[in-house]
Design a protein around this motif. Structure first.
Motif, PDB file in Angstrom:
ATOM      1  N   SER A  55       0.836  -1.202   0.000  1.00 16.63           N
ATOM      2  CA  SER A  55       0.000   0.000   0.000  1.00 16.63           C
ATOM      3  C   SER A  55       0.869   1.249   0.000  1.00 16.63           C
ATOM      4  O   SER A  55       1.998   1.242   0.504  1.00 16.63           O
ATOM      5  CB  SER A  55      -0.917   0.012   1.234  1.00 16.63           C
ATOM      6  N   ASP A  56       0.328   2.300  -0.572  1.00 13.27           N
ATOM      7  CA  ASP A  56       1.003   3.589  -0.521  1.00 13.27           C
ATOM      8  C   ASP A  56       0.067   4.602   0.116  1.00 13.27           C
ATOM      9  O   ASP A  56      -0.944   4.226   0.717  1.00 13.27           O
ATOM     10  CB  ASP A  56       1.445   4.035  -1.920  1.00 13.27           C
ATOM     11  N   SER A  57       0.381   5.889  -0.014  1.00 14.40           N
ATOM     12  CA  SER A  57      -0.424   6.921   0.634  1.00 14.40           C
ATOM     13  C   SER A  57      -1.845   6.986   0.089  1.00 14.40           C
ATOM     14  O   SER A  57      -2.750   7.495   0.752  1.00 14.40           O
ATOM     15  CB  SER A  57       0.252   8.293   0.466  1.00 14.40           C
ATOM     16  N   GLN A  58      -2.066   6.461  -1.106  1.00 17.72           N
ATOM     17  CA  GLN A  58      -3.389   6.505  -1.717  1.00 17.72           C
ATOM     18  C   GLN A  58      -4.196   5.232  -1.491  1.00 17.72           C
ATOM     19  O   GLN A  58      -5.373   5.174  -1.830  1.00 17.72           O
ATOM     20  CB  GLN A  58      -3.249   6.750  -3.226  1.00 17.72           C
ATOM     21  N   GLY A  59      -3.560   4.231  -0.942  1.00 19.18           N
ATOM     22  CA  GLY A  59      -4.259   2.977  -0.705  1.00 19.18           C
ATOM     23  C   GLY A  59      -3.468   1.792  -1.213  1.00 19.18           C
ATOM     24  O   GLY A  59      -2.257   1.876  -1.454  1.00 19.18           O
ATOM     25  N   VAL A  60      -4.152   0.657  -1.400  1.00 13.69           N
ATOM     26  CA  VAL A  60      -3.503  -0.569  -1.837  1.00 13.69           C
ATOM     27  C   VAL A  60      -3.062  -0.434  -3.295  1.00 13.69           C
ATOM     28  O   VAL A  60      -3.797   0.088  -4.133  1.00 13.69           O
ATOM     29  CB  VAL A  60      -4.447  -1.779  -1.685  1.00 13.69           C
ATOM     30  N   THR A  61      -1.867  -0.922  -3.587  1.00 18.17           N
ATOM     31  CA  THR A  61      -1.371  -0.895  -4.957  1.00 18.17           C
ATOM     32  C   THR A  61      -1.686  -2.220  -5.652  1.00 18.17           C
ATOM     33  O   THR A  61      -2.049  -3.207  -5.010  1.00 18.17           O
ATOM     34  CB  THR A  61       0.142  -0.666  -4.993  1.00 18.17           C
TER      35      THR A  61
END
Length: 487
Positions: free
Chosen positions: A431-437
């Motif tokens: 996951s990153d700052s925007q959600g799951v990758t």
């Protein structure tokens, strides 16, 4: 009257037993829909309780973890205290857990409810043991197939209903439905399931072994589930993982030296036991981790996934496997006693790996994913779930009929919990700052496929009936025979 493995069985098949079978179906369904109906509602749980994907994953991990512990303890207790009393205990625990989830104001109370619900998974093993004690081999195969069909839900209707409830009134409505079914199951078990004499004279339970097993499973599975959140090298993660492994070693030592072990260590070390248990863990870990967590989250992810509604995701990816499983599991139960439970398991394991490989590679292709999951309705929902249950019951030692089947039932919970824990950890790690990758979902699917490959290797190591010369008194699951004993 004939006696098989020391257990009295009527000469008839299922004739006159359909009321009892219906009661058992309702009892196990009350538990099962808490898994199948809730899967498409997980995003709603996260939203309404203001929690995280990791916390929701932990609730699923603990749900299946307690299913494992409940099956070991209640199945062994039922050897001495009776199947029916333990079935009633399971139903009551389930109802209490459901009520907590209905009114849960926070994720913490929700998790407590899920823990109690998980314990009631022992209803599956108790039903198999009761059916094996009451019916002929052919009747057991048919009934076991029907009960196993419920292991995937109510022909897909529950998955659709779960998605619709999540999209409209929210996840709490799912537990209201489960409570009503559980109450019906409780009444049915009380009225329709006959009292059975204890299957073993000794009702004592190895409490130290149960505690060691419970601590071991909790440490390892919670450590895996929370490692990405706590940090894989953090003191808390290492405490859970190392402590859990130490407790598992203590469990093995206690089983070797205890006066009344949960299962004799010689049986556990034999090829009729450990490869079967490993097959169950890896099969459930691979399939359930993807079906119950990764695919529901991926299919509803609008950023990197398919962007479907909860209802659409349930219809496409949960309903087919359940609907086909309802048909294939009873059929598998009919042919299992004739062609052999081991052969059923190996065939299912091979097919599962091939099908899951396609699902993993073509994860973004809606219709390939749909087709693959539908095919799993036969190979996983039918062959594997029915075959593993049938093989465990028929392979149990006669003096402790609930031991191997109880451990195998526990391995269903262990596998599901392990699969959820691994999938949750990989999704969270990706996951990153925007959600799951996209990488998070893909890695979780590849991990599931790897577990299925290990499960296939273990299935090939399960002892063939012709090789077995044990204390069960039968010639193997390929050619079931009645053995007369005198009391």
């Amino acid at each position: 009257m004939s006696v098989m493995d020391g257990r009295t069985r009527p000469g008839s098949d299922l004739a006159g037993r359909y009321g009892m079978l219906t009661a058992m179906v309702l009892a196990v369904l009350g538990y099962q829909i808490n898994a199948t109906m809730l899967s498409p509602a997980l995003p709603d749980v996260i939203d309404r309780l203001g929690t995280t994907t990791a916390a929701a994953g932990l609730s699923q991990t603990l749900f299946f973890l307690m299913a494992a512990i409940g099956q070991v303890t209640l199945a062994r207790l039922s050897d001495g205290l009776g199947r029916k009393p333990m079935m009633i205990v399971c139903a009551v625990i389930l109802i209490i857990g459901n009520v907590l989830c209905v009114f849960a104001p926070s994720i913490e109370i929700f998790i407590v409810g899920r823990v109690l619900q998980g314990v009631s998974a022992a209803m599956f093993t108790l039903s198999f043991l009761a059916l094996n004690q009451l019916l002929t081999p052919a009747g057991f195969g048919k009934a076991a197939g029907i009960i196993t069909a419920i292991n995937g839900g109510l022909a897909g209707i529950d998955a659709i209903a779960g998605g619709h409830i999540a999209d409209t009134i929210g996840f709490r409505g799912i537990f209201v439905v489960s409570t009503l079914i559980a109450i019906a199951g409780l009444i049915g078990v009380h009225r329709a399931v006959p009292d059975m004499p204890p299957a073993a004279r000794d009702s004592k339970l190895d409490s130290r072994g149960v505690i060691a097993l419970s601590l071991g499973l909790t440490g390892v599975l919670v450590g895996l589930a929370q490692g990405s959140t706590w940090g894989w090298t953090s003191g808390l993660t290492l405490l859970f993982l190392i402590g859990g492994l130490a407790a598992m070693v203590a469990f093995v030592l206690l089983q070797r030296s205890g006066a009344n072990p949960i299962i004799d260590i010689e049986v556990l070390a034999s090829r009729r036991a450990w490869p079967l248990l490993l097959t169950t863990v890896c099969t459930l870990g691979g399939a359930f981790g993807a079906i119950a967590l990764t695919i529901p989250l991926f299919s509803q992810d609008a950023r990197v996934g398919l962007g479907l509604t909860a209802l659409a995701a349930a219809v496409l990816f949960l309903t087919p496997i359940q609907l086909i499983g309802v048909i294939s599991a009873p059929y598998t139960g009919r042919i299992g006693p004739r062609i052999g439970w081991r052969r059923i398991v190996v065939t299912g394991a091979v097919c599962n790996v091939v099908i899951f490989a396609f699902a993993t590679v073509f994860l973004h292709s809606t219709w390939v994913l749909f087709t693959a999951l539908a095919a799993l309705g036969v190979t996983y929902g039918g062959f594997m779930l029915t075959g593993l249950n049938g093989l465990a019951v028929t392979s149990s030692p006669k003096d402790k009929p609930g031991s191997l089947s109880g451990l195998n039932g526990a391995c269903f919970g262990i596998g599901a919990s392990l699969g959820i824990a691994i999938a949750s950890a990989l999704i969270a790690a990706g996951s990153d700052s925007q959600g799951v990758t996209e990488a998070g979902y893909t890695n979780a699917m590849y991990a599931a496929l790897a577990l299925l490959v290990i499960g296939l290797a273990a299935a090939l190591l399960i002892e063939k009936p012709a090789e077995r010369a044990d204390d069960t008194g039968d010639a193997g699951d390929d050619e079931p025979q009645l053995v007369l004993t005198h009391h």
